[in-house]
Design an enzyme around this catalytic site. Structure first.
Site, PDB file in Angstrom:
ATOM      1  N   THR A   1       0.823  -1.210   0.000  1.00 15.50           N
ATOM      2  CA  THR A   1       0.000   0.000   0.000  1.00 15.50           C
ATOM      3  C   THR A   1       0.858   1.262   0.000  1.00 15.50           C
ATOM      4  OG1 THR A   1      -1.683  -1.174   1.257  1.00 15.50           O
ATOM      5  CG2 THR A   1      -1.822   1.213   1.243  1.00 15.50           C
TER       6      THR A   1
ATOM      7  N   GLU B   1      -6.758  -5.164   3.624  1.00 11.46           N
ATOM      8  CA  GLU B   1      -6.826  -6.329   2.745  1.00 11.46           C
ATOM      9  C   GLU B   1      -7.990  -6.213   1.762  1.00 11.46           C
ATOM     10  OE1 GLU B   1      -4.404  -8.256   2.698  1.00 11.46           O
ATOM     11  OE2 GLU B   1      -3.468  -7.812   4.599  1.00 11.46           O
TER      12      GLU B   1
ATOM     13  N   GLY C   1       2.454  -2.543   8.393  1.00  2.70           N
ATOM     14  CA  GLY C   1       2.536  -3.123   9.730  1.00  2.70           C
ATOM     15  C   GLY C   1       3.906  -3.705  10.004  1.00  2.70           C
TER      16      GLY C   1
END
Length: 682
Positions: A194, A473, A233
Site C-alpha cells: 500500500t 486487505e 505493519g
C-alpha cells in the site's frame, strides 16, 4: 410563609390525626420500614435448564478443526504474566492493557510473540507442508486474535504476508534462505504494498524498481511523496526486511507490478542507508502494531531478490514469465492477499463470538424492572426486545462459522483451477463477516449498558480495535464490486458458450426459476426448500438485471468499466444476495451431515432465524417484488417466534463457542463482586 408557633402546632396536629387514622396493620408497616434486600449475582447456570444438546458437538461443528490445539494455545497464554492476568469477581482474566501508550503496547506485543515463539506455537508455520498443517496454523492464529487483535495482525503480517509472499511467490533459493529464519523470528518481515496514493488500486502504485544489467541489481526508488509505502505493519519499529511491490522497469519498458525482498534494518534494528522510515502515529485502535511509512532512495537489491515464481529477469536483463497474460500475471502477484482476507473474515467471527458470549451471559444474570407489583425484576434476556437484539446475531455468527470453515478448507486444498473461486468467496465473506462483526459489537455494547463502556469488559474496546477490518486487505465496498463483476463474467461466458453454470454455487441457475407461494405460513417459512428457493430466486433475478443494465449502458456508448460503475446499486444487491445464499447453502450441508436429534433441531432454528432476519433487514425482497408486503410482515412475526424458541438454548450456544472464561470478561460472570469496593477494580 406563615411560620408562627400556632401554624406549626396546627400542622403537627394534622399529621398526628392522619397517622392515628391508619389501620393498625398499615401503622405497623410505617413503623417497621426497612431496606429491601440487596441484589445478588446468580450465575446463569444456576437458573437455566440443562442444555438440550451437547455443546461440545456444536463446538466441533463451529470450530471445525484442531480443538485440542486451540485449547493448548489458550492455556499457553493464560499461563504467562505477559498476557496481563488480573483477578476480578473471583476469576482470573487475561487481556491487553489498553491504557498503555502506543510504544508500550507495541513492545508488549513483541514480548508476547517472543514467548509464543519459545513455546513452539509457530513451529512449522512455514516449513511444514500439507493442508492439516495449514489448518493448525489458522486455528492457532484465531486463538491469538481472541486475545488481542494487535497480536494476531502482527503475527499475520510476519507469517502470512511477508512469509506467504516468500513461500508462494518465491522459489527454492528464497525458501532456503528466508523461511526457517522467518519461522524462528531471526528476521522480522513486513509487506510494503500500500502507498499513500494507492491502496485498493495496486496496479497504480508508483514505486519503481529499475534493473541495472551492469551490476545485476534492482534499483528501488520512491519517485514522489504519493509513492511512500503507507500503513506498513511492522515497519515503524521492528521489521528487518520487507516485500516491496514496485513497477518493474527494464530498458525503459514497464513490465508491471512485481515483488522484491529488501532489507530495511540491521539486526540491531538500525534503519539502513538510503531508507527513510516514519511512524504512522496513534490510531483509534490496533496500537500494538507499529504501522509505518517507508521511502526508498535508490536502494539496490540483488537480482536474486526478485520473487520469481511467476516471472524472472535473466542476468542480461531479459524478462521471462510462465504467464503470458499481463492481467493473469498481476493477479498471481496478489495471491498473498487471499489468505489475508481469509484470516480477517474468520477472526471477525471469533470476535463476534466473544462479544455475544459476554452480552448473553450478562443478559442471563442482570435484572431490570418487574411486570407485576412487588414482583421480581426480569432477566434482560426474558424481554422480547432484548431477545430480538441478541438472538438473531447468535444465529448469524453460527451460520458464518460454517462459512468461514468452508473458506479455510477451500484455501488449504487450493488448486490453480479454483483460484478464481477462492478470490470470489474470500472477497464476499471478508466484506460480509467484518461488517457483521461491527454490527454485532455495537449491539452487544449497547446491550451491556454502561458496563459495556469499560475497557476491561472488552466489548466496547473491540469496536475500535476491529473497525479497521472493513478497510484493510481490500475495502469492503470494492470487494463486493469485484464479486459482482466475477458473477457478471460467469454470466457472459455461459451465454456466449451456451454452456451450463458450474462453480460458485451457481448451478441453481441451470434449473427452472423457483416459484414462491403467495401466502406464507410458519411451516413454509422454516422449510429449507423455501429458504433456498427464495435466496436463489433473488440471486438469479439480480444477476439477470445487472447484466441487462450493463448492456443498456454499453448500448448507449459507455465503456465496459463505466457501464459496470453506473450499475453499482444492483451490483451491491447482487453481491449481498450471492453471499447470503452461499452462507445458507454451506450451513445446510453442515446441518444435513449432523445426526438426527436435539443438536439438529437447534441447527434448524439457527438456520431459520438467519433467513428470516436476512429478509427482515433487507429491502431487496420488497424492492424487487420477491415477497409481498403481507408476507414480509409474516416473516417479521416469525422472527419473534424464533427468538422465544431460541431463548432456552442461548447459554448452551455461547458455551459451545469454546472461548475460555479467562478470555471473556468480568461482566460475563459475577459483575457485582467484580465492582465491589474490596475488589480494587478501577
Amino acid at each position: 410563609m406563615d411560620a408562627s408557633p400556632t401554624a406549626a402546632a396546627r400542622r403537627a396536629a394534622a399529621i398526628a390525626r392522619h397517622l392515628a387514622g391508619l389501620p393498625s396493620g398499615a401503622a405497623a408497616a410505617v413503623a417497621g420500614l426497612q431496606f429491601s434486600p440487596c441484589l445478588s449475582y446468580a450465575p446463569p447456570e444456576s437458573s437455566e435448564a440443562p442444555p438440550a444438546f451437547a455443546p461440545m458437538e456444536l463446538r466441533a461443528l463451529l470450530d471445525g478443526h484442531h480443538l485440542r490445539e486451540r485449547d493448548w494455545a489458550y492455556g499457553a497464554m493464560e499461563e504467562s504474566p505477559l498476557f496481563c492476568p488480573r483477578r476480578a469477581g473471583g476469576k482470573v482474566f487475561v487481556s491487553p492493557d489498553y491504557n498503555e501508550g502506543k510504544e508500550g503496547q507495541r513492545e508488549a506485543t513483541m514480548r508476547r510473540i517472543g514467548y509464543l515463539t519459545r513455546r513452539g506455537v509457530f513451529r512449522g508455520w512455514l516449513t511444514e507442508p500439507g493442508p492439516d498443517a495449514e489448518l493448525r496454523k489458522l486455528a492457532l492464529l484465531e486463538c491469538l486474535g481472541v486475545y488481542d487483535h494487535s497480536l494476531a495482525i502482527k503475527v499475520g503480517v510476519h507469517f502470512f504476508l511477508w512469509g506467504g509472499a516468500v513461500k508462494f511467490l518465491g522459489t527454492k533459493r528464497h525458501h532456503d534462505k528466508w523461511l526457517l529464519d522467518t519461522e524462528n523470528y531471526v528476521i522480522k518481515g513486513c509487506f510494503a504494498m500500500t502507498e499513500l496514493g494507492h491502496g485498493s488500486n495496486v496496479r497504480g502504485i508508483e514505486t519503481v524498481a529499475t534493473y541495472d544489467s551492469k551490476t545485476g541489481e534492482f534499483v528501488i526508488n520512491t519517485p514522489c511523496e504519493s509513492a511512500q509505502k503507507y500503513w506498513i505493519g511492522g515497519a515503524a519499529n521492528h521489521a528487518t526486511h520487507t516485500i516491496v511491490f514496485a513497477q518493474l522497469h527494464i530498458n525503459g519498458r514497464n513490465e508491471g507490478v512485481h515483488a522484491f525482498i529488501a532489507q530495511i534494518r540491521d539486526q540491531d534494528e538500525n534503519v539502513l542507508p538510503n531508507i527513510h522510515i516514519a511512524d504512522c502515529g496513534h490510531k483509534i485502535g490496533l496500537n500494538g502494531v507499529d504501522n509505518g511509512r517507508i521511502w526508498f532512495n535508490n536502494i539496490r537489491v540483488p537480482r536474486e531478490n526478485l520473487l520469481n515464481l511467476v516471472a524472472d529477469v535473466l542476468p542480461d536483463g531479459k524478462y521471462v514469465s510462465m504467464i503470458d497474460n499481463p492481467d493473469q500475471r498481476f493477479a498471481a502477484f496478489l495471491s498473498p492477499l487471499t489468505l489475508g482476507r481469509v484470516n480477517i473474515a474468520v477472526n471477525a467471527v471469533y470476535i463476534s463470538k466473544v462479544g455475544l458470549a459476554i452480552a448473553v451471559r450478562y443478559a442471563l444474570s442482570r435484572r431490570a424492572f418487574s411486570i407485576t407489583p412487588d414482583g421480581p425484576e426480569m432477566l434482560l434476556l426474558d424481554y422480547p426486545s432484548h431477545q430480538r437484539r441478541l438472538l438473531p446475531l447468535l444465529a448469524k455468527v453460527c451460520m458464518m462459522s460454517s462459512a468461514s470453515n468452508f473458506m479455510k478448507n477451500m484455501y488449504v486444498k487450493r488448486t490453480p483451477e479454483i483460484s478464481k473461486a477462492i478470490h470470489v468467496y474470500s472477497s464476499a465473506l471478508k466484506a460480509t463477516l467484518t461488517w457483521q462483526n461491527m454490527t454485532t459489537l455495537q449491539e452487544c455494547r449497547e446491550a451491556c449498558g454502561g458496563q459495556g463502556l469499560k475497557t476491561e469488559n472488552r466489548v466496547g474496546i473491540f469496536k475500535a480495535e476491529f473497525d479497521v477490518q472493513s478497510t484493510f486487505e481490500g475495502d469492503n465496498n470494492v470487494l463486493l464490486q469485484q464479486v459482482s463483476k466475477a458473477l457478471y463474467a460467469e454470466f457472459l461466458t455461459t451465454q456466449r458458450k451456451k454452456k451450463s453454470f458450474k462453480g460458485l454455487g451457481l448451478e441453481h441457475l441451470n434449473g427452472p426459476c423457483p416459484v414462491i407461494p403467495h401466502s406464507l405460513t410458519s411451516v413454509i417459512l422454516r422449510s429449507s426448500k423455501f429458504q433456498m428457493d427464495l435466496f436463489c430466486l433473488r440471486e438469479r433475478d439480480l444477476l439477470k438485471q445487472f447484466a441487462e443494465e450493463v448492456a443498456r449502458h454499453l448500448a448507449q456508448g459507455e465503456s465496459r468499466e463505466r457501464a459496470l460503475m453506473l450499475s453499482y446499486q444492483i451490483a451491491e444487491d447482487l453481491a449481498r444476495a450471492f453471499t447470503e445464499r452461499t452462507i445458507l447453502q454451506i450451513f445446510l450441508e453442515d446441518e444435513m451431515n449432523a445426526p438426527a436429534g436435539s443438536l439438529k433441531d437447534v441447527l434448524v432454528l439457527l438456520r431459520s432465524m438467519y433467513v428470516m432476519v436476512c429478509i427482515d433487514e433487507s429491502a431487496s425482497f420488497l424492492r424487487y417484488g420477491y415477497l409481498s408486503r403481507d408476507n414480509v410482515t409474516t416473516v417479521r412475526k416469525e422472527v419473534m417466534i424464533l427468538c422465544s424458541e431460541l431463548r432456552p438454548h442461548a447459554l448452551a450456544i455461547v458455551g459451545s463457542f469454546g472461548i475460555p472464561d479467562a478470555f471473556l470478561s468480568p461482566l460475563a460472570f459475577d459483575w457485582i463482586e467484580a465492582n465491589a469496593l474490596s475488589s480494587g477494580s478501577e
